[in-house]
Design a protein around this motif. Structure first.
Motif, PDB file in Angstrom:
ATOM      1  N   THR A  62       0.834  -1.203   0.000  1.00 31.37           N
ATOM      2  CA  THR A  62       0.000   0.000   0.000  1.00 31.37           C
ATOM      3  C   THR A  62       0.869   1.254   0.000  1.00 31.37           C
ATOM      4  OG1 THR A  62      -0.322  -0.130   2.405  1.00 31.37           O
ATOM      5  CG2 THR A  62      -2.040  -1.078   1.022  1.00 31.37           C
ATOM      6  N   GLY A  63       1.997   1.208   0.690  1.00 29.91           N
ATOM      7  CA  GLY A  63       2.927   2.340   0.653  1.00 29.91           C
ATOM      8  C   GLY A  63       3.468   2.556  -0.745  1.00 29.91           C
ATOM      9  N   LEU A  64       3.821   1.477  -1.408  1.00 35.87           N
ATOM     10  CA  LEU A  64       4.300   1.527  -2.785  1.00 35.87           C
ATOM     11  C   LEU A  64       3.232   2.153  -3.682  1.00 35.87           C
ATOM     12  CD1 LEU A  64       6.057  -1.365  -4.629  1.00 35.87           C
ATOM     13  CD2 LEU A  64       3.975  -0.436  -5.560  1.00 35.87           C
ATOM     14  N   ALA A  65       1.982   1.715  -3.528  1.00 34.36           N
ATOM     15  CA  ALA A  65       0.887   2.242  -4.345  1.00 34.36           C
ATOM     16  C   ALA A  65       0.652   3.723  -4.068  1.00 34.36           C
ATOM     17  CB  ALA A  65      -0.385   1.436  -4.084  1.00 34.36           C
ATOM     18  N   MET A  66       0.739   4.131  -2.807  1.00 37.93           N
ATOM     19  CA  MET A  66       0.540   5.537  -2.461  1.00 37.93           C
ATOM     20  C   MET A  66       1.613   6.422  -3.087  1.00 37.93           C
ATOM     21  SD  MET A  66      -0.614   5.537   1.474  1.00 37.93           S
ATOM     22  CE  MET A  66      -2.121   4.762   1.990  1.00 37.93           C
ATOM     23  N   VAL A  67       2.847   5.979  -3.021  1.00 38.53           N
ATOM     24  CA  VAL A  67       3.933   6.759  -3.627  1.00 38.53           C
ATOM     25  C   VAL A  67       3.689   6.886  -5.129  1.00 38.53           C
ATOM     26  CG1 VAL A  67       6.405   6.812  -4.159  1.00 38.53           C
ATOM     27  CG2 VAL A  67       5.634   6.246  -1.843  1.00 38.53           C
ATOM     28  N   CYS A  68       3.335   5.791  -5.764  1.00 37.75           N
ATOM     29  CA  CYS A  68       3.056   5.848  -7.209  1.00 37.75           C
ATOM     30  C   CYS A  68       1.928   6.832  -7.498  1.00 37.75           C
ATOM     31  CB  CYS A  68       2.682   4.464  -7.737  1.00 37.75           C
ATOM     32  SG  CYS A  68       4.060   3.322  -7.879  1.00 37.75           S
ATOM     33  N   GLY A  69       0.860   6.759  -6.737  1.00 36.52           N
ATOM     34  CA  GLY A  69      -0.266   7.652  -6.958  1.00 36.52           C
ATOM     35  C   GLY A  69       0.093   9.105  -6.769  1.00 36.52           C
ATOM     36  N   LEU A  70       0.819   9.404  -5.703  1.00 35.97           N
ATOM     37  CA  LEU A  70       1.207  10.785  -5.428  1.00 35.97           C
ATOM     38  C   LEU A  70       2.248  11.312  -6.412  1.00 35.97           C
ATOM     39  CD1 LEU A  70       1.277  10.591  -1.539  1.00 35.97           C
ATOM     40  CD2 LEU A  70      -0.278  11.998  -2.922  1.00 35.97           C
ATOM     41  N   CYS A  71       2.939  10.405  -7.084  1.00 37.21           N
ATOM     42  CA  CYS A  71       3.946  10.807  -8.079  1.00 37.21           C
ATOM     43  C   CYS A  71       3.414  10.668  -9.510  1.00 37.21           C
ATOM     44  CB  CYS A  71       5.210   9.969  -7.911  1.00 37.21           C
ATOM     45  SG  CYS A  71       6.083  10.292  -6.372  1.00 37.21           S
ATOM     46  N   ASN A  72       2.093  10.566  -9.640  1.00 36.93           N
ATOM     47  CA  ASN A  72       1.451  10.435 -10.955  1.00 36.93           C
ATOM     48  C   ASN A  72       1.956   9.238 -11.753  1.00 36.93           C
ATOM     49  OD1 ASN A  72      -0.299  12.715 -10.709  1.00 36.93           O
ATOM     50  ND2 ASN A  72       1.493  14.017 -11.038  1.00 36.93           N
ATOM     51  N   GLN A  73       2.197   8.137 -11.062  1.00 37.22           N
ATOM     52  CA  GLN A  73       2.662   6.901 -11.695  1.00 37.22           C
ATOM     53  C   GLN A  73       1.693   5.752 -11.420  1.00 37.22           C
ATOM     54  OE1 GLN A  73       5.272   6.796 -13.725  1.00 37.22           O
ATOM     55  NE2 GLN A  73       5.731   8.939 -13.366  1.00 37.22           N
ATOM     56  N   LEU A 109      10.868  -6.816   3.846  1.00 38.69           N
ATOM     57  CA  LEU A 109       9.793  -6.495   2.909  1.00 38.69           C
ATOM     58  C   LEU A 109       9.746  -4.996   2.636  1.00 38.69           C
ATOM     59  CD1 LEU A 109       7.014  -8.855   4.323  1.00 38.69           C
ATOM     60  CD2 LEU A 109       8.439  -9.235   2.290  1.00 38.69           C
ATOM     61  N   VAL A 110       9.954  -4.191   3.676  1.00 38.56           N
ATOM     62  CA  VAL A 110      10.033  -2.737   3.528  1.00 38.56           C
ATOM     63  C   VAL A 110      11.159  -2.388   2.558  1.00 38.56           C
ATOM     64  CG1 VAL A 110      10.743  -0.641   4.774  1.00 38.56           C
ATOM     65  CG2 VAL A 110       8.972  -2.134   5.735  1.00 38.56           C
ATOM     66  N   ALA A 111      12.313  -3.003   2.755  1.00 38.95           N
ATOM     67  CA  ALA A 111      13.465  -2.747   1.888  1.00 38.95           C
ATOM     68  C   ALA A 111      13.167  -3.155   0.450  1.00 38.95           C
ATOM     69  CB  ALA A 111      14.688  -3.501   2.407  1.00 38.95           C
ATOM     70  N   CYS A 112      12.498  -4.274   0.278  1.00 43.14           N
ATOM     71  CA  CYS A 112      12.151  -4.748  -1.062  1.00 43.14           C
ATOM     72  C   CYS A 112      11.238  -3.746  -1.766  1.00 43.14           C
ATOM     73  CB  CYS A 112      11.482  -6.119  -0.969  1.00 43.14           C
ATOM     74  SG  CYS A 112      10.930  -6.754  -2.575  1.00 43.14           S
ATOM     75  N   ALA A 113      10.197  -3.302  -1.094  1.00 43.82           N
ATOM     76  CA  ALA A 113       9.268  -2.344  -1.702  1.00 43.82           C
ATOM     77  C   ALA A 113       9.968  -1.027  -2.038  1.00 43.82           C
ATOM     78  CB  ALA A 113       8.082  -2.098  -0.778  1.00 43.82           C
ATOM     79  N   ALA A 114      10.824  -0.558  -1.140  1.00 41.28           N
ATOM     80  CA  ALA A 114      11.564   0.675  -1.397  1.00 41.28           C
ATOM     81  C   ALA A 114      12.492   0.512  -2.591  1.00 41.28           C
ATOM     82  CB  ALA A 114      12.349   1.090  -0.157  1.00 41.28           C
ATOM     83  N   ARG A 115      13.147  -0.631  -2.681  1.00 47.99           N
ATOM     84  CA  ARG A 115      14.042  -0.896  -3.821  1.00 47.99           C
ATOM     85  C   ARG A 115      13.260  -0.917  -5.131  1.00 47.99           C
ATOM     86  NH1 ARG A 115      14.467  -5.161  -6.490  1.00 47.99           N
ATOM     87  NH2 ARG A 115      13.745  -6.562  -4.855  1.00 47.99           N
ATOM     88  N   ILE A 116      12.140  -1.620  -5.152  1.00 55.35           N
ATOM     89  CA  ILE A 116      11.324  -1.706  -6.354  1.00 55.35           C
ATOM     90  C   ILE A 116      10.892  -0.301  -6.792  1.00 55.35           C
ATOM     91  CG2 ILE A 116       9.076  -2.460  -7.247  1.00 55.35           C
ATOM     92  CD1 ILE A 116       9.504  -5.054  -5.573  1.00 55.35           C
ATOM     93  N   LEU A 117      10.434   0.499  -5.849  1.00 54.38           N
ATOM     94  CA  LEU A 117      10.036   1.873  -6.174  1.00 54.38           C
ATOM     95  C   LEU A 117      11.220   2.677  -6.719  1.00 54.38           C
ATOM     96  CD1 LEU A 117       7.684   2.970  -3.272  1.00 54.38           C
ATOM     97  CD2 LEU A 117       7.192   3.113  -5.716  1.00 54.38           C
ATOM     98  N   ALA A 118      12.323   2.626  -5.990  1.00 56.68           N
ATOM     99  CA  ALA A 118      13.488   3.423  -6.390  1.00 56.68           C
ATOM    100  C   ALA A 118      14.000   3.030  -7.772  1.00 56.68           C
ATOM    101  CB  ALA A 118      14.594   3.287  -5.347  1.00 56.68           C
TER     102      ALA A 118
END
Length: 122
Positions: A62-73, A109-118
Motif C-alpha cells: 500500500t505504501g508503494l501504491a501511495m507513492v506511485c499515486g502521489l507521483c502520478n505513476q 519487505l520494507v526494503a524490497c518495496a523501497a528498492r522496487i520503487l526506487a
C-alpha cells in the motif's frame, strides 16, 4: 551509496525506528511527494499491518501504491505490486508474516518495496 541504496536504507531505518511498513516505504520517498512529511505520515498511518492490523494487503504494497499515486505513476502500481509478489510470494500480510524467518522479515519487505520503487520511479 547510490540513490536506490539510500532509499532502501532510509526505509529500513524508518521501520526500525517505529514507523509501520506503509509509512516506512512512503516516507523513504517523502522528498518526492507533493505533500509534506507530516501529512504523509498521517495518510499512511492506518495502512500498517495489512490495513490497521487486519493483515490483508501488506503495508509495504500500500505504501508503494501511495507513492506511485502521489507521483502520478498510478499505471505502474500493478506491475510493481506483481514484482513484489514474485519476489516475496504474496501480497497478503498474514501470509507474508507466516513465511517470515531469519532471512525474511517485515524490515526486509520494507526494503524490497523501497528498492522496487526506487528502481522504477526515480
Amino acid at each position: 551509496m547510490n540513490e536506490v541504496e539510500m532509499r532502501v536504507k532510509r526505509a529500513r531505518e524508518l521501520h526500525a525506528n517505529g514507523c509501520n511498513c506503509c509509512q516506512a516505504v512512503a516516507l523513504a520517498f517523502a522528498d518526492k511527494l507533493p505533500i509534506d512529511e507530516t501529512s504523509a505520515t498521517q495518510l499512511t498511518q492506518p495502512f500498517g499491518r495489512g490495513i490497521s492490523g487486519l493483515k490483508e494487503t501488506c503495508g509495504c504494497v500500500t505504501g508503494l501504491a501511495m507513492v506511485c499515486g502521489l507521483c502520478n505513476q498510478t499505471m505502474m502500481v500493478k506491475g510493481l505490486a506483481n514484482q513484489f509478489r514474485e519476489e516475496n510470494g504474496d501480497l497478503n500480510c498474514a501470509k507474508l508474516l507466516q513465511s517470515q524467518g531469519p532471512n525474511h522479515s517485515c524490515n526486509d519487505l520494507v526494503a524490497c518495496a523501497a528498492r522496487i520503487l526506487a528502481e522504477n520511479i526515480l
